[in-house]
Design a protein around this motif. Structure first.
Motif, short mmCIF file in Angstrom:
data_model
loop_
_atom_site.label_atom_id
_atom_site.label_comp_id
_atom_site.label_asym_id
_atom_site.label_seq_id
_atom_site.Cartn_x
_atom_site.Cartn_y
_atom_site.Cartn_z
N GLN A 174 0.85 -1.18 0.00
CA GLN A 174 0.00 0.00 0.00
C GLN A 174 0.89 1.23 0.00
O GLN A 174 1.52 1.57 1.01
N CYS A 175 0.96 1.87 -1.15
CA CYS A 175 1.91 2.96 -1.33
C CYS A 175 1.23 4.11 -2.07
O CYS A 175 0.79 3.95 -3.20
N GLN A 176 1.18 5.24 -1.43
CA GLN A 176 0.59 6.44 -2.02
C GLN A 176 1.71 7.46 -2.28
O GLN A 176 2.84 7.29 -1.83
N PHE A 177 1.36 8.51 -2.98
CA PHE A 177 2.31 9.57 -3.32
C PHE A 177 2.99 10.10 -2.06
O PHE A 177 4.21 10.29 -2.03
N GLU A 178 2.21 10.30 -1.00
CA GLU A 178 2.73 10.86 0.25
C GLU A 178 3.70 9.90 0.95
O GLU A 178 4.50 10.32 1.78
N VAL A 229 5.95 8.17 -0.69
CA VAL A 229 7.17 8.10 -1.50
C VAL A 229 7.88 9.45 -1.58
O VAL A 229 9.09 9.53 -1.41
N LEU A 230 7.14 10.48 -1.83
CA LEU A 230 7.73 11.82 -1.99
C LEU A 230 7.21 12.74 -0.89
O LEU A 230 6.02 12.75 -0.59
N ALA A 231 8.11 13.50 -0.31
CA ALA A 231 7.73 14.45 0.73
C ALA A 231 8.73 15.59 0.76
O ALA A 231 9.94 15.37 0.67
N GLY A 240 10.51 24.27 4.72
CA GLY A 240 11.63 25.09 4.26
C GLY A 240 12.13 24.69 2.89
O GLY A 240 12.95 25.38 2.30
N THR A 241 11.68 23.55 2.37
CA THR A 241 12.09 23.11 1.04
C THR A 241 10.84 22.69 0.28
O THR A 241 10.47 21.53 0.28
N HIS A 242 10.18 23.66 -0.33
CA HIS A 242 8.95 23.38 -1.06
C HIS A 242 9.10 23.81 -2.51
O HIS A 242 9.69 24.85 -2.79
N SER A 264 2.87 16.77 -9.86
CA SER A 264 3.69 15.60 -9.55
C SER A 264 2.84 14.51 -8.92
O SER A 264 2.97 13.32 -9.25
N SER A 265 1.96 14.90 -8.05
CA SER A 265 1.05 13.94 -7.42
C SER A 265 0.14 13.29 -8.46
O SER A 265 -0.05 12.07 -8.47
#
Length: 124
Positions: free
Chosen positions: A17-21, A23-25, A29-31, A40-41
């Protein structure tokens, strides 16, 4: 009947069970730009879904047929070979147990009784 809603009723694959959140975060301060993050999502979910559907379309039925044959073979071997062989083993072990018990009762037990009666006469 096949359940088209809950396709993992026995919870066999919770690790997938793998969602975008997951894998990528982006930490505070780094957006990236908001539209890049949103796109991307969307791209992640779209490509994950499309690629999975294409692979299952091309390979799913063949893989299911292969595993159906493997489990049929496994059942066949257990039913027609392993279970009868286990029964043969159990019968032979029962015979060995009877022979062993008879040997103990005929040879070892009288010897132990005789030796015990010798030491029984010794007193303090």
């Amino acid at each position: 009947m096949v359940d088209l809603v809950n396709r993992d009723p026995n919870n066999i694959n919770p690790h997938l069970q793998c969602q975008f959140e997951d894998v990528l975060a982006e930490p505070d301060g780094t957006h990236s730009i908001d539209c890049v993050w949103t796109l991307s999502s969307i791209c992640f979910n779209c490509w994950k879904g499309c690629c999975y559907k294409i692979m299952t379309l091309l390979c799913g039925c063949c893989i299911a047929a292969e595993f159906g044959c493997r489990f049929a073979l496994l059942s066949f071997i257990h039913i027609w070979y392993f279970t009868p062989m286990l029964k043969i083993f159990q019968i032979n072990c029962g015979l060995c147990k009877n022979i062993y018990t008879q040997c103990i009762n005929c040879y070892i037990e009288p010897l132990c009784i005789a030796i015990g009666s010798i030491f029984h006469h010794f007193k303090k």
